[in-house]
Design a protein around this motif. Structure first.
Motif, short mmCIF file in Angstrom:
data_model
loop_
_atom_site.label_atom_id
_atom_site.label_comp_id
_atom_site.label_asym_id
_atom_site.label_seq_id
_atom_site.Cartn_x
_atom_site.Cartn_y
_atom_site.Cartn_z
N ALA A 1 42.91 44.23 38.20
CA ALA A 1 42.16 42.98 38.31
C ALA A 1 41.63 42.84 39.73
CB ALA A 1 43.02 41.79 37.92
N SER A 2 41.46 43.99 40.42
CA SER A 2 40.80 44.01 41.72
C SER A 2 41.36 42.98 42.69
CB SER A 2 39.30 43.85 41.50
OG SER A 2 38.60 44.06 42.69
N HIS A 3 40.54 41.97 43.05
CA HIS A 3 40.95 40.98 44.05
C HIS A 3 41.51 39.70 43.42
CE1 HIS A 3 36.88 39.90 42.82
NE2 HIS A 3 37.27 38.65 43.04
N PHE B 1 42.06 46.07 52.68
CA PHE B 1 41.49 46.35 51.36
C PHE B 1 41.75 45.21 50.40
CE2 PHE B 1 42.64 50.73 52.87
CZ PHE B 1 41.34 51.12 53.14
N ASP B 2 41.04 45.22 49.28
CA ASP B 2 41.41 44.34 48.17
C ASP B 2 42.46 45.08 47.34
OD1 ASP B 2 39.73 46.22 46.96
OD2 ASP B 2 38.95 44.78 45.51
N GLY B 3 42.87 44.48 46.22
CA GLY B 3 44.00 45.00 45.46
C GLY B 3 43.84 46.41 44.93
N ASP B 4 42.61 46.84 44.65
CA ASP B 4 42.42 48.20 44.12
C ASP B 4 41.64 49.08 45.09
OD1 ASP B 4 40.05 46.77 43.67
OD2 ASP B 4 39.55 47.93 41.88
N ALA B 5 41.47 48.60 46.33
CA ALA B 5 40.96 49.42 47.44
C ALA B 5 39.57 49.99 47.23
CB ALA B 5 41.95 50.54 47.80
N ASP B 6 38.70 49.22 46.57
CA ASP B 6 37.30 49.64 46.59
C ASP B 6 36.52 48.89 47.67
OD1 ASP B 6 37.40 47.28 45.13
OD2 ASP B 6 36.07 47.96 43.53
N ARG B 7 37.00 47.69 48.04
CA ARG B 7 36.35 46.94 49.12
C ARG B 7 37.17 47.03 50.39
NH1 ARG B 7 35.96 41.16 46.72
NH2 ARG B 7 35.66 40.64 48.91
N VAL C 1 29.73 54.54 43.98
CA VAL C 1 30.57 53.39 43.65
C VAL C 1 31.24 52.91 44.94
CG1 VAL C 1 31.00 54.23 41.31
CG2 VAL C 1 32.66 54.75 43.11
N ARG C 2 31.74 51.66 44.92
CA ARG C 2 32.43 51.12 46.10
C ARG C 2 33.69 51.94 46.37
NH1 ARG C 2 32.44 44.71 44.77
NH2 ARG C 2 33.91 45.30 43.15
N ASP C 3 33.94 52.21 47.64
CA ASP C 3 35.05 53.10 47.94
C ASP C 3 35.63 52.77 49.32
OD1 ASP C 3 36.63 55.35 48.70
OD2 ASP C 3 35.60 56.56 47.20
MG MG Z 1 38.21 45.76 43.90
#
Ligand code: MG
Length: 463
Positions: A106-108, A249-255, A346-348
């Motif tokens: 759920a990302s952020h 980072f956010d919860g899943d580390a793409d941002r 993609v965001r990374d």
């Molecule tokens: Mg995210």
């Protein structure tokens, strides 16, 4: 077994939102519901090879098992890569030539949420028409249920974190960074960013200090969204340790959002502008893809270094798609999402961190020094109430009224003025309001723009 009510998501007859499927754990996203979604995804992919990954939330294994069950029930094989950042799973889908992938994250969003993202064989999230196919399978109850002998297999894939780390490092000057022995503070919000970037930075010769780097799905230290108010631990650590760079980072580390060596939070549009400038210095004239919500600083750099800006709607998937369609090599969002095409569109977060260090090593300057070279803008935000049913008419009338100003209308209305000021007027997708974002070199000018357009909108709404 617990009692399951028809979830909100089912009642809406739509599963996917702007970033995959999101819901409250065991209220909306129950194991039963999730297995049926996964069976719909498996049916969509046919008898494919699918990669599965998940972030560090408390429901990760529960939902991973449900997804796995649903997928193999349709005859797909599952390759379980375990806990990993979202961009790591996206890279692995492509690298292992999978037919697609599923990421449970759920990302952020707050801790009580989880979600499901679906990737195509290139690791990019599937398109809206593909999502609709999955929704039609789900709501039409057309999941394929294979014979006992055809149930898919579940394999464990264990090397994806290392492969991803290696792939990221290939895009930077490892020796130049190693020579600098940077001290970096990493704050992954107790999320899966803990699994990659701290180790990658060690391999790049950095001294690494971590905070909030034990994975904990309750997010005990800070909410997983890297907003300034959530980064005070990182700022304090940077000031106390006097490290060279801080990254959150956010919860899943793409941002990823950065803090410079003086302890100042540098918002995502500024670090993206830095990467944009570096990119355009070697690849002049290339296309840069960014949502209309991005700062004026992105436009300034593009103009100065010969880049061609492509404005998109707000949202990460649309940036990825536009990059693919135009074969653009760089994209970015103001919220800390950087899309580095030579690696993946993609965001990374790990890639962005490596790129920032690469620029620091190349320019031999502190992060605050390099960022100070960028133009500064004041941002003024405001909003006005507007009933949902009036939004479309208001937008059309506003566009007609400002047509002589050559507006960008891909998402709301964006206007640029002399003296490099700009305003974005955009209807909210979720609330009965219009939002204003004005930027100018002088604060008063940004406020004046907001006042002027708030007045105009007020008139249109009440006419
Ligand atoms: Mg995210």
């Amino acid at each position: 077994m617990h009692h399951v009510e028809a979830s909100e998501l089912e009642n809406q007859k739509r599963l996917f939102g702007t970033n995959g499927i999101r819901g409250l754990v065991n209220k909306e996203l129950t194991p039963e519901f999730t297995a049926r979604i996964a069976a719909s995804i498996g049916t969509f992919f046919g008898h494919g090879q699918l990669l599965l990954g998940y972030d560090g939330r408390t429901s990760n294994i529960m939902l991973a098992n449900a997804v796995s069950s649903g997928l193999v029930s349709t005859g797909c094989d599952v390759h379980d890569a375990g806990m990993a950042p979202t961009p790591c799973i996206q890279y692995a889908v492509k690298n292992h030539r999978m037919d697609g992938g599923v990421m449970i994250t759920a990302s952020h969003n707050p801790a009580e949420y989880n979600g499901i993202k679906v990737f195509g064989n290139d690791g990019v999230e599937i398109s809206r028409p593909q999502e609709i196919k999955i929704e039609n399978i789900f709501f039409g109850n057309q999941m394929r249920c294979v014979e006992w002998r055809d149930v898919g297999h579940v394999h464990v894939l264990s090397q994806t974190l290392d492969e991803y780390k290696r792939a990221v490092k290939e895009h930077v000057d490892i020796d130049a960074i190693r020579k600098k022995h940077y001290h970096v503070v990493v704050d992954p919000a107790n999320g899966v960013g803990s699994l990659v970037t701290p180790y990658m930075l060690s391999e790049l010769g950095c001294q690494v200090t971590t905070i909030n780097a034990n994975i904990d799905g309750t997010f005990p230290s800070r909410p997983p969204e890297p907003k300034p108010e959530n980064l005070q631990d990182l700022v304090a650590a940077m000031k106390a340790i006097r490290a060279d760079v801080g990254v959150a980072f956010d919860g899943d580390a793409d941002r990823s959002i950065f803090v410079d060596e003086t302890g100042e939070i540098q918002w995502g549009d500024r670090t993206f502008a830095l990467i944009e400038r570096d990119f355009l210095q070697t690849d002049r004239g290339t296309r840069i893809v960014t949502p209309v919500s991005s700062s004026q600083v992105i436009k300034d750099i593009a103009e100065e270094y010969g880049g061609k800006l492509v404005w998109t709607k707000v949202g990460s998937t649309v940036v990825s798609y536009t990059m693919k369609k135009l074969r653009a090599k760089l994209g970015g969002e103001e919220n800390g999402g950087v899309f580095y095409g030579p690696h993946q569109p993609v965001r990374d977060g790990a890639m962005t961190t490596a790129l920032i260090l690469n620029i620091m090593a190349k320019t031999e300057q502190n992060l605050s020094q390099i960022l100070n070279e960028l133009p500064r803008y004041y941002l003024e935000k405001d909003k006005i109430e507007c009933p949902n049913e009036k939004k479309q008419r208001v937008l059309e009338e506003l566009i007609a009224e400002v047509r002589h100003l050559n507006p960008e209308t891909v998402d709301g209305v964006k206007l640029w003025f002399a003296e490099k000021s700009a305003i974005l007027i955009r209807p909210s997708g979720t609330e009965p309001i219009y939002r204003f974002y004005a930027e100018a070199k002088v604060k008063e000018e940004a406020s004046a723009l907001v006042r002027e357009y708030k007045g105009k909108l007020h008139q249109i709404i009440n006419s």
